[in-house]
Design a protein around this motif. Structure first.
Motif, mmCIF file in Angstrom:
data_model
loop_
_atom_site.group_PDB
_atom_site.id
_atom_site.type_symbol
_atom_site.label_atom_id
_atom_site.label_comp_id
_atom_site.label_asym_id
_atom_site.label_seq_id
_atom_site.Cartn_x
_atom_site.Cartn_y
_atom_site.Cartn_z
ATOM 1 N N TRP A 73 -77.940 -4.031 28.107
ATOM 2 C CA TRP A 73 -77.124 -4.200 29.160
ATOM 3 C C TRP A 73 -76.314 -2.517 29.382
ATOM 4 O O TRP A 73 -76.136 -2.694 30.357
ATOM 5 C CB TRP A 73 -75.973 -5.290 28.622
ATOM 6 N N GLY A 74 -76.585 -1.711 28.259
ATOM 7 C CA GLY A 74 -76.209 -0.694 27.999
ATOM 8 C C GLY A 74 -76.730 0.331 28.540
ATOM 9 O O GLY A 74 -75.963 0.969 29.031
ATOM 10 N N LYS A 75 -78.127 0.269 28.359
ATOM 11 C CA LYS A 75 -78.651 0.857 28.952
ATOM 12 C C LYS A 75 -78.633 0.919 30.644
ATOM 13 O O LYS A 75 -78.849 1.965 31.848
ATOM 14 C CB LYS A 75 -80.483 0.811 28.842
ATOM 15 N N GLU A 76 -78.857 0.217 31.175
ATOM 16 C CA GLU A 76 -78.402 -0.370 32.348
ATOM 17 C C GLU A 76 -76.283 0.157 33.003
ATOM 18 O O GLU A 76 -76.655 0.669 34.237
ATOM 19 C CB GLU A 76 -78.258 -2.197 33.367
ATOM 20 N N ARG A 77 -75.999 0.208 32.545
ATOM 21 C CA ARG A 77 -74.904 0.453 32.427
ATOM 22 C C ARG A 77 -74.284 1.897 32.909
ATOM 23 O O ARG A 77 -73.512 2.792 33.210
ATOM 24 C CB ARG A 77 -73.463 -0.531 31.104
ATOM 25 N N ASN A 78 -75.261 2.814 31.662
ATOM 26 C CA ASN A 78 -75.451 3.880 31.053
ATOM 27 C C ASN A 78 -75.376 4.099 32.542
ATOM 28 O O ASN A 78 -75.023 5.543 32.920
ATOM 29 C CB ASN A 78 -75.817 4.011 29.951
ATOM 30 N N GLU A 79 -76.660 3.825 32.893
ATOM 31 C CA GLU A 79 -77.594 4.691 34.414
ATOM 32 C C GLU A 79 -76.269 4.262 35.164
ATOM 33 O O GLU A 79 -76.159 5.323 36.208
ATOM 34 C CB GLU A 79 -78.624 3.623 34.557
ATOM 35 N N PHE A 80 -76.027 3.479 35.644
ATOM 36 C CA PHE A 80 -75.276 2.914 36.612
ATOM 37 C C PHE A 80 -73.538 3.617 36.548
ATOM 38 O O PHE A 80 -73.610 4.777 37.411
ATOM 39 C CB PHE A 80 -74.162 1.822 36.794
ATOM 40 N N HIS A 85 -72.349 6.638 42.327
ATOM 41 C CA HIS A 85 -71.703 5.441 42.819
ATOM 42 C C HIS A 85 -70.536 5.030 41.909
ATOM 43 O O HIS A 85 -69.409 4.984 41.757
ATOM 44 C CB HIS A 85 -72.296 3.982 43.512
ATOM 45 N N GLY A 86 -71.466 4.794 40.560
ATOM 46 C CA GLY A 86 -70.580 4.962 38.911
ATOM 47 C C GLY A 86 -69.387 5.818 38.924
ATOM 48 O O GLY A 86 -68.302 5.961 38.459
ATOM 49 N N ARG A 87 -69.883 6.963 39.152
ATOM 50 C CA ARG A 87 -68.952 7.858 38.892
ATOM 51 C C ARG A 87 -67.919 7.824 39.867
ATOM 52 O O ARG A 87 -66.622 8.422 39.300
ATOM 53 C CB ARG A 87 -69.397 9.641 38.600
ATOM 54 N N HIS A 88 -68.085 7.378 41.041
ATOM 55 C CA HIS A 88 -66.786 7.822 42.095
ATOM 56 C C HIS A 88 -65.536 6.647 41.828
ATOM 57 O O HIS A 88 -64.847 6.480 41.981
ATOM 58 C CB HIS A 88 -67.208 7.115 43.360
ATOM 59 N N LEU A 89 -66.299 4.830 40.935
ATOM 60 C CA LEU A 89 -65.146 3.833 40.632
ATOM 61 C C LEU A 89 -64.643 4.432 39.980
ATOM 62 O O LEU A 89 -63.805 3.684 39.058
ATOM 63 C CB LEU A 89 -66.101 3.177 40.443
ATOM 64 N N VAL A 90 -64.852 5.352 38.818
ATOM 65 C CA VAL A 90 -64.484 5.624 37.528
ATOM 66 C C VAL A 90 -63.818 6.287 37.312
ATOM 67 O O VAL A 90 -62.369 6.286 36.767
ATOM 68 C CB VAL A 90 -65.605 6.439 36.098
ATOM 69 N N GLU A 91 -63.795 7.406 38.166
ATOM 70 C CA GLU A 91 -62.937 8.401 38.894
ATOM 71 C C GLU A 91 -61.312 7.608 39.591
ATOM 72 O O GLU A 91 -60.295 8.228 39.914
ATOM 73 C CB GLU A 91 -63.932 9.411 39.841
ATOM 74 N N GLU A 92 -61.912 6.551 40.153
ATOM 75 C CA GLU A 92 -60.691 6.374 40.851
ATOM 76 C C GLU A 92 -60.011 5.418 40.031
ATOM 77 O O GLU A 92 -59.435 5.148 38.893
ATOM 78 C CB GLU A 92 -61.146 5.007 42.001
#
Length: 92
Positions: A73-80, A85-92
């Motif tokens: 889970w941590g590895k998949e979450r880190n890759e996301f 797309h993941g950076r875009h969701l975190v910045e919002e």
């Protein structure tokens, strides 16, 4: 003045420190030719190993499975989170 003992005295080497002889100590020994440390090893080792794995397997497998799930889970979450797309969701 304080009645200290005399100078340095030699007490002897290990095992011969000059104390009284000890009494009542019994030691037993077995001849190396009578010992059989590997007696039955090849006959019973497979059965004992199988029995121990079966009885202790769940105590090892369940925590290992949980730890492996958390790792995946941590590895998949880190890759996301490191993807576009993941950076875009975190910045919002």
């Amino acid at each position: 003045m304080g009645g200290a003992a005399g100078g340095k005295t030699y007490l002897g080497w290990w095992g011969h420190l000059g104390g009284p002889k000890q009494k009542g100590i019994i030691t037993y020994s077995l001849s190396p030719f009578q010992q059989r440390p590997m007696a039955g090893f090849f006959k019973t080792s497979t059965q004992n190993m199988f029995r121990r794995v079966m009885t202790e397997g769940l105590y090892v497998a369940i925590p290992f499975g949980i730890a492996y799930y958390i790792y995946c889970w941590g590895k998949e979450r880190n890759e996301f989170l490191n993807s576009k797309h993941g950076r875009h969701l975190v910045e919002e």
